[in-house]
Design a protein around this motif. Structure first.
Motif, short mmCIF file in Angstrom:
data_model
loop_
_atom_site.label_atom_id
_atom_site.label_comp_id
_atom_site.label_asym_id
_atom_site.label_seq_id
_atom_site.Cartn_x
_atom_site.Cartn_y
_atom_site.Cartn_z
N PRO A 1 41.59 38.48 22.32
CA PRO A 1 41.17 38.69 23.72
C PRO A 1 41.13 37.39 24.52
O PRO A 1 40.77 36.33 24.00
CB PRO A 1 39.77 39.30 23.58
CG PRO A 1 39.79 39.96 22.24
CD PRO A 1 40.62 39.07 21.37
N CYS A 2 41.49 37.49 25.80
CA CYS A 2 41.50 36.35 26.70
C CYS A 2 40.80 36.77 27.99
O CYS A 2 41.14 37.79 28.58
CB CYS A 2 42.93 35.92 26.97
SG CYS A 2 43.12 34.49 28.05
N GLU A 3 39.80 35.98 28.43
CA GLU A 3 39.01 36.37 29.59
C GLU A 3 38.79 35.17 30.51
O GLU A 3 38.57 34.05 30.04
CB GLU A 3 37.66 36.92 29.13
CG GLU A 3 36.76 37.37 30.26
CD GLU A 3 35.46 37.99 29.74
OE1 GLU A 3 35.28 39.19 29.92
OE2 GLU A 3 34.65 37.25 29.14
N VAL A 4 38.84 35.43 31.81
CA VAL A 4 38.52 34.41 32.81
C VAL A 4 37.33 34.91 33.62
O VAL A 4 37.36 36.03 34.15
CB VAL A 4 39.72 34.12 33.75
CG1 VAL A 4 39.32 33.12 34.83
CG2 VAL A 4 40.90 33.60 32.95
N ILE A 5 36.29 34.11 33.68
CA ILE A 5 35.09 34.45 34.44
C ILE A 5 34.99 33.52 35.65
O ILE A 5 34.97 32.29 35.50
CB ILE A 5 33.82 34.32 33.57
CG1 ILE A 5 33.90 35.29 32.39
CG2 ILE A 5 32.58 34.61 34.41
CD1 ILE A 5 32.72 35.17 31.43
N CYS A 6 34.95 34.11 36.83
CA CYS A 6 34.94 33.33 38.07
C CYS A 6 33.58 33.48 38.75
O CYS A 6 33.24 34.57 39.23
CB CYS A 6 36.04 33.81 39.00
SG CYS A 6 37.70 33.67 38.28
N ASN A 7 32.82 32.41 38.82
CA ASN A 7 31.53 32.44 39.47
C ASN A 7 31.68 32.05 40.95
O ASN A 7 32.78 31.90 41.45
CB ASN A 7 30.56 31.51 38.74
CG ASN A 7 30.27 32.01 37.33
OD1 ASN A 7 30.07 33.21 37.12
ND2 ASN A 7 30.26 31.10 36.36
N ASP A 8 30.54 31.90 41.66
CA ASP A 8 30.55 31.66 43.11
C ASP A 8 31.58 30.63 43.53
O ASP A 8 31.66 29.52 42.97
CB ASP A 8 29.17 31.19 43.57
CG ASP A 8 28.21 32.35 43.72
OD1 ASP A 8 28.68 33.48 43.95
OD2 ASP A 8 26.99 32.13 43.59
N ASN A 9 32.37 31.01 44.56
CA ASN A 9 33.32 30.12 45.25
C ASN A 9 34.49 29.65 44.39
O ASN A 9 35.24 28.77 44.81
CB ASN A 9 32.59 28.88 45.81
CG ASN A 9 31.49 29.26 46.77
OD1 ASN A 9 31.66 30.13 47.62
ND2 ASN A 9 30.34 28.61 46.63
N SER A 10 34.66 30.20 43.20
CA SER A 10 35.75 29.77 42.33
C SER A 10 36.91 30.77 42.34
O SER A 10 36.78 31.89 42.85
CB SER A 10 35.25 29.59 40.90
OG SER A 10 34.85 30.84 40.35
N CYS A 11 38.04 30.35 41.80
CA CYS A 11 39.21 31.22 41.56
C CYS A 11 39.85 31.76 42.83
O CYS A 11 40.47 32.83 42.80
CB CYS A 11 38.84 32.38 40.65
SG CYS A 11 38.22 31.87 39.03
N GLU A 12 39.75 31.05 43.93
CA GLU A 12 40.48 31.47 45.12
C GLU A 12 41.97 31.34 44.85
O GLU A 12 42.44 30.32 44.35
CB GLU A 12 40.09 30.60 46.32
CG GLU A 12 40.82 30.97 47.60
CD GLU A 12 40.39 30.12 48.77
OE1 GLU A 12 41.04 30.20 49.83
OE2 GLU A 12 39.41 29.35 48.63
N ASP A 13 42.74 32.40 45.16
CA ASP A 13 44.20 32.42 44.95
C ASP A 13 44.58 32.19 43.49
O ASP A 13 45.63 31.61 43.19
CB ASP A 13 44.89 31.38 45.83
CG ASP A 13 44.65 31.65 47.32
OD1 ASP A 13 44.60 32.82 47.70
OD2 ASP A 13 44.51 30.67 48.08
N LEU A 14 43.76 32.65 42.58
CA LEU A 14 44.05 32.53 41.15
C LEU A 14 45.22 33.44 40.75
O LEU A 14 45.37 34.55 41.26
CB LEU A 14 42.81 32.92 40.34
CG LEU A 14 42.98 33.02 38.82
CD1 LEU A 14 43.09 31.64 38.20
CD2 LEU A 14 41.82 33.80 38.20
N ASP A 15 46.06 32.97 39.83
CA ASP A 15 47.15 33.76 39.26
C ASP A 15 46.92 33.82 37.75
O ASP A 15 47.14 32.83 37.04
CB ASP A 15 48.49 33.11 39.59
CG ASP A 15 49.69 33.97 39.17
OD1 ASP A 15 49.49 34.96 38.44
OD2 ASP A 15 50.82 33.62 39.56
N LEU A 16 46.48 34.98 37.25
CA LEU A 16 46.20 35.16 35.82
C LEU A 16 47.31 35.98 35.19
O LEU A 16 47.58 37.11 35.61
CB LEU A 16 44.85 35.86 35.62
CG LEU A 16 44.50 36.28 34.19
CD1 LEU A 16 44.44 35.07 33.26
CD2 LEU A 16 43.16 37.05 34.17
#
Length: 264
Positions: free
Chosen positions: A175-190
């Motif tokens: 398993p692979c997971e990305v956790i984005c908290n406040d103000n993070s991961c804008e325009d993220l490409d996963l």
């Protein structure tokens, strides 16, 4: 016989001959519609596989039905020749709504992982003071990072303005997971791996902008339950591809794709 009678007899003979020729020609052009049933009785039927359904070899009965009943190939798909169910897999295309364990050549149920007992590795992206992520040695703005889940599950936590515009690629069957908290991961490409479970979780104001998730064979989920207010409500585009289970909570906006299934 009068001349009139002789002419009538000749006309009748020619008409009968013409009709006979048409009838014979019609018989010659006739063919059996196999879609109605099979036949004649005793002839072979079956021995085919299509859309994940295998019909073994059988014979046609007196009622026009084949003695062989179709059966599902799941979790496998049809073989390359379209004659029977596959018995092994090299990619998840050889599986039906399942995931190929390439190490054993077997199709596994959706959400499969090689070993549930292996603990996950959590990576927190901590800036080193120069605007780079010391965990991976990259600039977080518009750069790429690979999460190696070939031997264990991996989780990437992004905080503040981390992971903005980043391309994150998962690799391996765990398993692979990305956790984005406040103000993070804008325009993220996963981009998920070919076989591993994949997930994106957005907390608070994380995942703002145009976030994209590209799914692969295994289950793929987007969780944005913490986002319900104001202009930071995300627009997330999710491409399900051949994912055996592709889900997105309703709170994730209207950028999601359709459900998954089939083979990659």
């Amino acid at each position: 016989m009068t001349r009139l009678a002789a002419r009538a007899a000749l006309t009748l003979a020619v008409s009968v001959a013409a009709v006979s020729c048409q009838f014979v020609t019609g018989l010659h052009d006739m063919h059996v519609d196999d879609s109605i049933g099979c036949g004649p009785a005793g002839t072979p039927c079956g021995g085919t596989c299509a859309s994940g359904q295998e019909t073994p070899p059988g014979t046609c009965g007196d009622d026009g039905a084949c003695s062989a009943e179709p059966r599902s190939c799941a979790p496998y798909a049809c073989d390359a020749g379209g004659t029977a169910c596959a018995t092994s897999c090299s990619t998840s295309r050889d599986c039906s709504d399942a995931v190929c364990d390439t190490s054993s050549g077997t199709c596994q149920a959706c959400e499969w992982t090689p070993d549930d007992s292996v603990p996950e590795v959590v990576k927190s992206c901590v800036p080193d003071g120069g605007g780079t992520c010391s965990e991976f040695g990259i600039d977080m703005a518009n750069q790429s990072v690979t999460l190696d889940a070939s031997e264990h599950p991996v989780v990437l936590r992004c905080n503040g303005d981390q992971c903005n515009g980043a391309l994150v690629t998962c690799r391996g069957p765990f398993p692979c997971e990305v956790i984005c908290n406040d103000n993070s991961c804008e325009d993220l490409d996963l981009r998920c791996s070919d076989t591993g479970r994949c997930s994106l979780k957005c907390n608070g104001s994380g995942c703002s902008g145009n976030v994209k998730v590209t799914c692969k064979a295994n289950s793929c989920s987007v969780d944005c339950r913490g986002l319900n207010d104001g202009p930071t409500h995300p627009s997330i585009h999710r491409e399900c591809g051949s994912s055996c289970s592709c889900s997105e909570t309703p709170e994730c906006g209207d950028g999601g794709g359709g459900g998954g299934g089939g083979t990659p």
